[in-house]
Structure formats: structure tokens, C-alpha cells
Design an enzyme around this catalytic site. Sequence first.
Site, PDB file in Angstrom:
ATOM      1  N   CYS A 133       0.362 -14.144  -8.231  1.00 27.87           N
ATOM      2  CA  CYS A 133       0.445 -14.707  -6.912  1.00 27.87           C
ATOM      3  C   CYS A 133      -0.047 -16.122  -6.913  1.00 27.87           C
ATOM      4  O   CYS A 133      -0.332 -16.605  -8.123  1.00 27.87           O
ATOM      5  CB  CYS A 133      -0.599 -13.933  -5.796  1.00 27.87           C
ATOM      6  SG  CYS A 133      -0.595 -14.052  -4.346  1.00 27.87           S
ATOM      7  N   CYS A 148      -1.434 -17.352  -0.195  1.00 25.08           N
ATOM      8  CA  CYS A 148      -0.578 -16.760  -1.240  1.00 25.08           C
ATOM      9  C   CYS A 148       0.980 -17.467  -1.253  1.00 25.08           C
ATOM     10  O   CYS A 148       1.582 -16.861  -2.343  1.00 25.08           O
ATOM     11  CB  CYS A 148      -0.543 -15.215  -0.909  1.00 25.08           C
ATOM     12  SG  CYS A 148      -1.995 -14.418  -0.751  1.00 25.08           S
ATOM     13  N   LYS A 172       0.470  -3.126  -0.303  1.00 28.06           N
ATOM     14  CA  LYS A 172      -0.570  -3.751  -0.162  1.00 28.06           C
ATOM     15  C   LYS A 172      -1.092  -4.230   1.323  1.00 28.06           C
ATOM     16  O   LYS A 172      -0.473  -4.901   2.048  1.00 28.06           O
ATOM     17  CB  LYS A 172      -0.469  -5.172  -0.846  1.00 28.06           C
ATOM     18  CG  LYS A 172      -1.904  -5.998  -1.210  1.00 28.06           C
ATOM     19  CD  LYS A 172      -1.427  -6.950  -2.031  1.00 28.06           C
ATOM     20  CE  LYS A 172      -3.025  -7.996  -2.015  1.00 28.06           C
ATOM     21  NZ  LYS A 172      -2.970  -8.833  -2.954  1.00 28.06           N
ATOM     22  N   ARG A 232     -12.665 -11.969  -3.587  1.00 24.47           N
ATOM     23  CA  ARG A 232     -12.412 -13.340  -3.452  1.00 24.47           C
ATOM     24  C   ARG A 232     -13.610 -14.273  -3.670  1.00 24.47           C
ATOM     25  O   ARG A 232     -13.295 -15.637  -4.098  1.00 24.47           O
ATOM     26  CB  ARG A 232     -11.905 -13.673  -1.768  1.00 24.47           C
ATOM     27  CG  ARG A 232     -10.699 -12.993  -1.551  1.00 24.47           C
ATOM     28  CD  ARG A 232     -10.228 -12.961  -0.100  1.00 24.47           C
ATOM     29  NE  ARG A 232      -9.084 -12.158   0.014  1.00 24.47           N
ATOM     30  CZ  ARG A 232      -8.619 -11.898   1.429  1.00 24.47           C
ATOM     31  NH1 ARG A 232      -9.130 -12.213   2.468  1.00 24.47           N
ATOM     32  NH2 ARG A 232      -7.685 -10.957   1.475  1.00 24.47           N
ATOM     33  N   GLU A 278       8.192  -0.529   2.546  1.00 24.92           N
ATOM     34  CA  GLU A 278       7.988  -1.436   1.520  1.00 24.92           C
ATOM     35  C   GLU A 278       8.180  -1.075  -0.046  1.00 24.92           C
ATOM     36  O   GLU A 278       8.828  -1.532  -0.856  1.00 24.92           O
ATOM     37  CB  GLU A 278       6.319  -1.803   1.513  1.00 24.92           C
ATOM     38  CG  GLU A 278       6.016  -2.928   2.702  1.00 24.92           C
ATOM     39  CD  GLU A 278       6.590  -4.377   2.416  1.00 24.92           C
ATOM     40  OE1 GLU A 278       7.130  -4.631   1.194  1.00 24.92           O
ATOM     41  OE2 GLU A 278       6.314  -5.199   3.289  1.00 24.92           O
ATOM     42  N   LYS A 325      -2.717  -0.143  -2.500  1.00 27.17           N
ATOM     43  CA  LYS A 325      -3.909  -0.935  -2.428  1.00 27.17           C
ATOM     44  C   LYS A 325      -4.201  -1.016  -1.203  1.00 27.17           C
ATOM     45  O   LYS A 325      -3.350  -1.764  -0.388  1.00 27.17           O
ATOM     46  CB  LYS A 325      -3.553  -2.084  -3.218  1.00 27.17           C
ATOM     47  CG  LYS A 325      -4.683  -3.019  -3.480  1.00 27.17           C
ATOM     48  CD  LYS A 325      -4.232  -4.231  -4.255  1.00 27.17           C
ATOM     49  CE  LYS A 325      -5.329  -5.452  -3.756  1.00 27.17           C
ATOM     50  NZ  LYS A 325      -5.024  -6.803  -4.362  1.00 27.17           N
ATOM     51  N   SER A 372     -12.110  -4.355  -5.147  1.00 26.37           N
ATOM     52  CA  SER A 372     -13.478  -4.836  -5.497  1.00 26.37           C
ATOM     53  C   SER A 372     -14.356  -4.257  -4.359  1.00 26.37           C
ATOM     54  O   SER A 372     -15.705  -3.893  -4.681  1.00 26.37           O
ATOM     55  CB  SER A 372     -13.454  -6.348  -4.921  1.00 26.37           C
ATOM     56  OG  SER A 372     -13.095  -6.898  -3.790  1.00 26.37           O
ATOM     57  N   TYR A 394     -12.382  -1.272 -11.472  1.00 28.90           N
ATOM     58  CA  TYR A 394     -13.489  -2.002 -12.134  1.00 28.90           C
ATOM     59  C   TYR A 394     -14.418  -1.026 -13.055  1.00 28.90           C
ATOM     60  O   TYR A 394     -15.332  -1.532 -13.507  1.00 28.90           O
ATOM     61  CB  TYR A 394     -14.247  -2.974 -11.007  1.00 28.90           C
ATOM     62  CG  TYR A 394     -13.434  -3.938 -10.370  1.00 28.90           C
ATOM     63  CD1 TYR A 394     -13.069  -5.226 -11.239  1.00 28.90           C
ATOM     64  CD2 TYR A 394     -12.794  -3.540  -9.180  1.00 28.90           C
ATOM     65  CE1 TYR A 394     -12.141  -6.156 -10.366  1.00 28.90           C
ATOM     66  CE2 TYR A 394     -12.014  -4.536  -8.493  1.00 28.90           C
ATOM     67  CZ  TYR A 394     -11.684  -5.633  -9.135  1.00 28.90           C
ATOM     68  OH  TYR A 394     -10.723  -6.652  -8.609  1.00 28.90           O
TER      69      TYR A 394
HETATM   70  C1  PBG Z   1      -4.175 -11.620  -5.038  1.00 26.70           C
HETATM   71  C2  PBG Z   1      -4.834 -10.378  -5.322  1.00 26.70           C
HETATM   72  C3  PBG Z   1      -5.873  -9.974  -4.191  1.00 26.70           C
HETATM   73  C4  PBG Z   1      -6.521  -8.840  -4.808  1.00 26.70           C
HETATM   74  C5  PBG Z   1      -5.639  -8.628  -5.990  1.00 26.70           C
HETATM   75  N1  PBG Z   1      -4.709  -9.610  -6.256  1.00 26.70           N
HETATM   76  C6  PBG Z   1      -6.720 -10.729  -3.289  1.00 26.70           C
HETATM   77  C7  PBG Z   1      -6.132 -10.820  -2.047  1.00 26.70           C
HETATM   78  O1  PBG Z   1      -4.959 -10.187  -1.598  1.00 26.70           O
HETATM   79  O2  PBG Z   1      -6.882 -11.300  -1.352  1.00 26.70           O
HETATM   80  C8  PBG Z   1      -7.746  -7.905  -4.721  1.00 26.70           C
HETATM   81  C9  PBG Z   1      -8.270  -7.214  -5.649  1.00 26.70           C
HETATM   82  C10 PBG Z   1      -9.635  -6.645  -5.142  1.00 26.70           C
HETATM   83  O3  PBG Z   1     -10.349  -6.867  -3.963  1.00 26.70           O
HETATM   84  O4  PBG Z   1     -10.411  -6.139  -6.220  1.00 26.70           O
HETATM   85  N2  PBG Z   1      -3.190 -11.738  -4.070  1.00 26.70           N
HETATM   86 ZN    ZN Z   2      -2.510 -13.864  -3.027  1.00 26.66          ZN
END
Ligand code: PBG
Ligand code: ZN
Length: 328
Positions: free
Chosen positions: A121, A131, A196, A206, A234, A249, A275, A314
Site C-alpha cells: 500500500c 493509500c 477490506k 495507524r 469485491e 478484514k 489492531s 498480533y
Molecule cells: C494499510 C493497512 C492498514 C491495515 C493493514 N494494512 C491500515 C489502514 O487501512 O488504515 C490495518 C491493520 C490493523 O489494524 O491491524 N492500508
Molecule cells: Zn493504505
Amino acid sequence: MANFPIKRLRRLRYNPLIRDMVRETELSKNDFIYPLFVVPGDNVKKEVKSMPGVYQLSIDNLIKECKEVSSLGIPAVILFGIPKHKDEKGSEAYDPDGIIQRAVRAIKSEVKNLLVITDVCMCEYTSHGHCGLLKGEEILNDETVELLAKESLTHAQAGADIIAPSDMMDGRVAAIRKTLDENGFEKIPIMSYAAKYSSGYYGPFRDAAESAPAFGDRRSHQMDIANAYEALREVESDIEEGADIVMVKPAGPYLDIIRRVKDKFGMPTAAYQVSGEYAMIKAAGKNGWIDEERVMIESLTAIKRAGADMFLTYFAKDAARWIDKNRK
Ligand code: PBG
Ligand code: ZN
């Protein structure tokens, strides 16, 4: 139940051996993918405030961590990079000597028996935290896709085993597949972040990846939390474009999506326990409000029960240790 007392469901619950025998879903270390955050510098190991037990690591410490991950029996890591310099075009994302490219080369030369997956990304690399490339406040699609393909190629050239685009631009899987194939990487699989969602659960990530958008949000490319049929569209288009593994996700709040994706397409299906899911369980556990270990296992078992074949979590190290302790 109509036929009680002939039928008694509790018969299979009185003895732990019987319970083990009839259990439908068992966690396996084979399915774990551990996310890691790489930063420039030497000997850096900085804990992420909102994610206890998760660190930003410089490459030297990343190698140590990967050795430990592999010795625990976890087969894969996914890497996120924090670059030295961010700019409008996210140049370090596709720099052959960027943080991720250097990290992959180091792991591949020093750690045996570990799959290295790279997240693709732009948001960690752009000064504005979006992104993709911007025109005014709009995130450009096709121009961004070109850079994502370039980024993927540099990851493959560095030795990445699997490429995982997380950007949610249209057409990126096809573009990445084409670029990889044209350059002799036809054997490298793509794990696409296919469904996603634009989720509040990414907050702690973040902090870890220093990738919060400077203005606005990600709603023009990530999915609306309320949509399920759209998730199927998707996923379908990513499969048509050449995705080998599809991902949903976040995981826990989207178990219905995991189940529908698995049932409809029968593809290898990954789920990302993100996260925020991790942070909530950790925080409540630290406060003594829930039994952290128990809820960790329950959350992962639920994701697998819903149909996920593998998960990014994690908790991978903690869960691997739990499996070593509790399984014959
Ligand atoms: C990047 C990305 C993100 C996550 C994985 N790849 C963040 C976002 O889309 O802002 C999130 C992973 C997580 O929250 O553990 N695009
Ligand atoms: Zn991104």
C-alpha cells in the site's frame, strides 16, 4: 428437544477426553501469520502504546524476532514498513533500497523456514497518509495502481514469498499479476485484501505504522461497514484478476462475511484480526475485566469456525505458546 430423555446432548460434554474428541474446530500454528513493523535505524525496539507486546523494530531486531517466530512453529510473517522519508508520491514504497525491500533481503538471507509476506500500500509512505496518489483531495485509482505494481515488483525482487495488496484500488490485482509475470515472478502468490472495510478498528495500527491520513478518511476506497453483497463482488473480482488467497478484514466483527466468502468461492480464505481487536482484548485483560488468554483463544477459534483457513493476528506468538502448552 422433542425426543428427550432419549436424546441428551450433555452426554458428550461430561468428560474432557470426549470433549476433545468431538471438538469441531482446532487452532493450528500452520494457519498463523504474524504482523511485524519495520523502522529505520539500529537496535530500535519501541513498543506501540496502543498495542502492548507489539514493537516497531529495526532490521537487526526484526531478524531476531523472525528467528523466534520461526522457532515457535509459526510459518509466516507479514511486514509493514515505516520509511525514513515520506513524500507526496510515497517514493520509498517502490524504492529497491526501501525499508521493506532491505528487510525482506535480510530475513531471506538470515532466517530459514519462514514465509515472508509483504503488505503493499502507499499510506505508510505518503506524506499525506493516503493509500495512493492525490489530485486535490481525490485519491487517483489508475495512477496509484501503477505504483502498487512497481512496489510489488521490488518486493518480489527482494525475495518476498507472497504479495499482499491492502490498498483497495480497483484493478490492482490484475496489474500486479501482470507485472510479476512479465518479470519472471509467475510463481509468487497474491494474497489480496479483498473485502477490506473502512473500519474504526484500525486505529492502533495507524499508531504502529504512523499512517493516519492527514485529512479525510479512507471511505472512497475501503468498503462501507454495512455491506455484505458488495464484499462478495469485491472478492469475485479479485479472484478473476488472479488472487490466490482472499482476505476479509477485520475478522471478529465480520464473521458473517468470512463464512459467505468461504461458502461461495471455496478459495483459500484469510482473515485479519486487526489492531483494534487485539487492543481491546489486551486492554480488558490488563484491567482484569476479562481472562485475556481465554478470550484470545475464543476469538481465534470463532474466526476459524466461521471459515477462515489462516489468520493474520498480533496474538500469533501467544497463541502458538498456548498450543504448545495445551495440546498433546
Ligand atoms: C494499510 C493497512 C492498514 C491495515 C493493514 N494494512 C491500515 C489502514 O487501512 O488504515 C490495518 C491493520 C490493523 O489494524 O491491524 N492500508
Ligand atoms: Zn493504505
